[in-house]
Scaffold this motif. Structure first.
Motif, PDB file in Angstrom:
ATOM      1  N   ASN A   1       0.868  -1.164   0.000  1.00 39.92           N
ATOM      2  CA  ASN A   1       0.000   0.000   0.000  1.00 39.92           C
ATOM      3  C   ASN A   1       0.916   1.228   0.000  1.00 39.92           C
ATOM      4  O   ASN A   1       2.064   1.156  -0.297  1.00 39.92           O
ATOM      5  CB  ASN A   1      -0.919   0.006   1.223  1.00 39.92           C
ATOM      6  CG  ASN A   1      -1.829  -1.198   1.217  1.00 39.92           C
ATOM      7  OD1 ASN A   1      -2.402  -1.550   0.224  1.00 39.92           O
ATOM      8  ND2 ASN A   1      -1.950  -1.852   2.360  1.00 39.92           N
TER       9      ASN A   1
ATOM     10  N   ASP B   1       1.574  -4.759  -3.640  1.00 36.01           N
ATOM     11  CA  ASP B   1       0.733  -4.477  -3.847  1.00 36.01           C
ATOM     12  C   ASP B   1       0.288  -4.719  -3.716  1.00 36.01           C
ATOM     13  O   ASP B   1       0.992  -5.568  -3.057  1.00 36.01           O
ATOM     14  CB  ASP B   1       0.939  -4.499  -4.704  1.00 36.01           C
ATOM     15  CG  ASP B   1       0.832  -3.835  -4.904  1.00 36.01           C
ATOM     16  OD1 ASP B   1       0.391  -4.323  -4.796  1.00 36.01           O
ATOM     17  OD2 ASP B   1       0.981  -4.541  -5.058  1.00 36.01           O
TER      18      ASP B   1
ATOM     19  N   THR C   1      -6.210  -1.377   1.411  1.00 37.36           N
ATOM     20  CA  THR C   1      -6.547  -0.922   0.057  1.00 37.36           C
ATOM     21  C   THR C   1      -7.666  -1.771  -0.526  1.00 37.36           C
ATOM     22  O   THR C   1      -7.577  -2.309  -1.632  1.00 37.36           O
ATOM     23  CB  THR C   1      -5.304  -0.894  -0.871  1.00 37.36           C
ATOM     24  OG1 THR C   1      -4.175  -0.436  -0.145  1.00 37.36           O
ATOM     25  CG2 THR C   1      -5.545   0.053  -2.039  1.00 37.36           C
TER      26      THR C   1
ATOM     27  N   VAL D   1      -4.300  -3.352  -7.023  1.00 40.26           N
ATOM     28  CA  VAL D   1      -3.465  -2.203  -6.674  1.00 40.26           C
ATOM     29  C   VAL D   1      -2.214  -2.216  -7.542  1.00 40.26           C
ATOM     30  O   VAL D   1      -1.583  -3.264  -7.715  1.00 40.26           O
ATOM     31  CB  VAL D   1      -3.040  -2.244  -5.192  1.00 40.26           C
ATOM     32  CG1 VAL D   1      -2.101  -1.078  -4.878  1.00 40.26           C
ATOM     33  CG2 VAL D   1      -4.245  -2.205  -4.278  1.00 40.26           C
TER      34      VAL D   1
ATOM     35  N   HIS E   1      -6.620   0.571  -7.972  1.00 38.18           N
ATOM     36  CA  HIS E   1      -5.993   1.573  -7.114  1.00 38.18           C
ATOM     37  C   HIS E   1      -4.608   1.907  -7.670  1.00 38.18           C
ATOM     38  O   HIS E   1      -3.733   1.042  -7.728  1.00 38.18           O
ATOM     39  CB  HIS E   1      -5.849   1.054  -5.685  1.00 38.18           C
ATOM     40  CG  HIS E   1      -7.136   0.629  -5.055  1.00 38.18           C
ATOM     41  ND1 HIS E   1      -7.819   1.415  -4.138  1.00 38.18           N
ATOM     42  CD2 HIS E   1      -7.874  -0.503  -5.195  1.00 38.18           C
ATOM     43  CE1 HIS E   1      -8.915   0.775  -3.751  1.00 38.18           C
ATOM     44  NE2 HIS E   1      -8.965  -0.390  -4.374  1.00 38.18           N
TER      45      HIS E   1
END
Length: 433
Positions: A4, A61, A155, A308, A339
């Motif tokens: 994140n 991620d 996330t 992500v 994201h």
């Protein structure tokens, strides 16, 4: 592992708010090579108890949240302590995710896409799944860290907004990302200065803690959860029995076998898609193809999926490459949230600047223009606040308002926009009748 990125000078374990090292080229390694402080000839997984020189002491991620504690161990003299690998080798159980190898006595692990072939007494690339006495031994009965925070710090934005989540992690990882924010846990077996201590706990006790803290979600993060899938399944089975939502915060470098194994007890598969090229993933110790395949397979199996991409200057910030990643996600399902997180200098990548927020806004705009419905820039709250909110894909009204990984307002009515009635996909709370 899962990453994140909240803006912080030195992020603690798995906080959403670091020159690359070439990964070990061998598909499997001797445990004694990973055991820091062990003499070269003394295996930590020989028959009987391992040698004991002396004892030692968090997310994606990919899960670190604001205010997380440091992953540093106690300040005791680690040189005189038993190697971490030896302590972890005792905290194991027989594994399920494997098949018999090409020769007698060999096993092929199927937890991650490396599919390591393990000869007797050898560990896989992760360092924590190993062959012993003809069986696969896997981590069980402990965690490396656990924290209670908002679910958004993993996330994950379309799952119970504002809920509290207990997030736990383990030691070891199948990748070795040079910018990992959780490296003090995920890379503990590869970094001589790290001196971690496993926390012994049962699955029931961990879930009891989550329930006592008022959590609605339990998540496996901080390292790659699929390499500890058997333990995660035991925890998630208990969590499901207690009514909790379960989430895997993964690097996506996994297999169809592992995804199918976890699906009966896992609701969410949150994936770090770290790049688009073979060279990028070679730096991280993996391949991009299994990650893209796992996103599609997870959706097919019915997981709620969010993706992500941590955008690292000079590594994966090519606009055409990022547009290609967005197209790959949309090809699976344009409803999958993407994201785009900013990089902040950390671990072995302290030599470059943080990501320019304007660049992320541009990439998000292109993704929307090409049909993606939910694109977020969630770790630059002070500069890109509007891209933290969830908007109705039809009328564009804000239906979930957030700031800095905290939900401020949920306007959805049983998963629908209150203004136009359009459905917004996700795992939302149902309003009482």
């Amino acid at each position: 592992m899962a990453t994140n990125g909240i803006n912080a000078p030195e992020p603690p374990i798995d906080d959403p708010r670091e020159a690359p090292r070439e990964p070990d080229s061998r598909p499997h390694v001797r445990l004694e090579d990973l055991a820091r402080g062990a003499s070269r000839g003394a295996s930590c997984v020989s028959r009987g108890a391992p040698d004991e020189p002396a004892p030692e002491g968090p997310g994606a991620d990919s899960a670190e949240g604001p205010g997380a504690d440091s992953a540093e161990g106690p300040g005791a003299d680690s040189a005189a302590r038993e190697p971490l690998t030896a302590r972890l080798a005792r905290r194991t159980a027989p594994g399920v995710l494997y098949e018999r190898g090409p020769e007698e006595g060999y096993l092929r692990c199927t937890a991650c896409a490396h599919r390591c072939v393990l000869s007797p007494g050898r560990a896989g690339a992760c360092g924590i799944r190993f062959e012993q006495d003809g069986e696969l031994r896997v981590p069980f009965g402990y965690v490396a860290r656990h924290y209670v925070r908002s679910v958004e710090t993993n996330t994950i934005f379309h799952v119970r907004p504002g809920a509290r989540a207990l997030t736990f992690g383990m030691f070891g990882c199948d990748l070795r990302c040079p910018y990992c924010q959780n490296w003090k846990v995920s890379q503990a077996l590869r970094e001589p200065e790290i001196d971690g201590e496993p926390i012994d706990i049962s699955a029931a006790a961990l879930v009891d803690l989550a329930v006592a803290e008022g959590c609605e979600v339990i998540a496996s993060a901080y390292n790659e959860p699929m390499i500890t899938a058997e333990w995660a399944r035991a925890i998630f089975t208990e969590a499901r029995r207690r009514g909790l939502v379960t989430a895997l915060i993964s690097d996506g470098n996994t297999t169809p076998e592992a995804l199918a194994y976890m699906r009966p007890v896992a609701d969410v598969f949150r994936v770090d898609l770290k790049g688009w090229s073979a060279d990028q993933y070679r730096t991280l110790g993996g391949r991009v193809e299994p990650v893209l395949a796992s996103i599609g397979e997870a959706r097919r199996l019915g997981y709620w999926v969010e993706v992500v991409t941590l955008v690292v200057p000079g590594f994966n910030d090519n606009p055409a490459g990022l547009r290609a990643l967005g197209a790959e996600i949309a090809k699976v399902d344009p409803d999958i949230p993407w994201h785009l997180n900013a990089f902040y200098p950390r671990y072995r990548m302290r030599d470059r600047m943080a990501t320019d927020p304007a660049f992320l806004v541009d990439i998000a705009g292109v993704a929307y223009a090409r049909g993606m419905k939910y694109v977020y820039v969630s770790n630059m709250a002070d500069r890109v606040r509007e891209l933290s909110h969830t908007r109705c894909p039809d009328c564009l009204e804000v239906v979930v308002r957030r700031f800095n990984y905290e939900t401020q307002e949920v306007l959805l009515a049983d998963g629908a926009c209150p203004s136009c009635g359009a459905r917004v996909p996700g795992l939302w709370r149902q309003r009482a009748a």
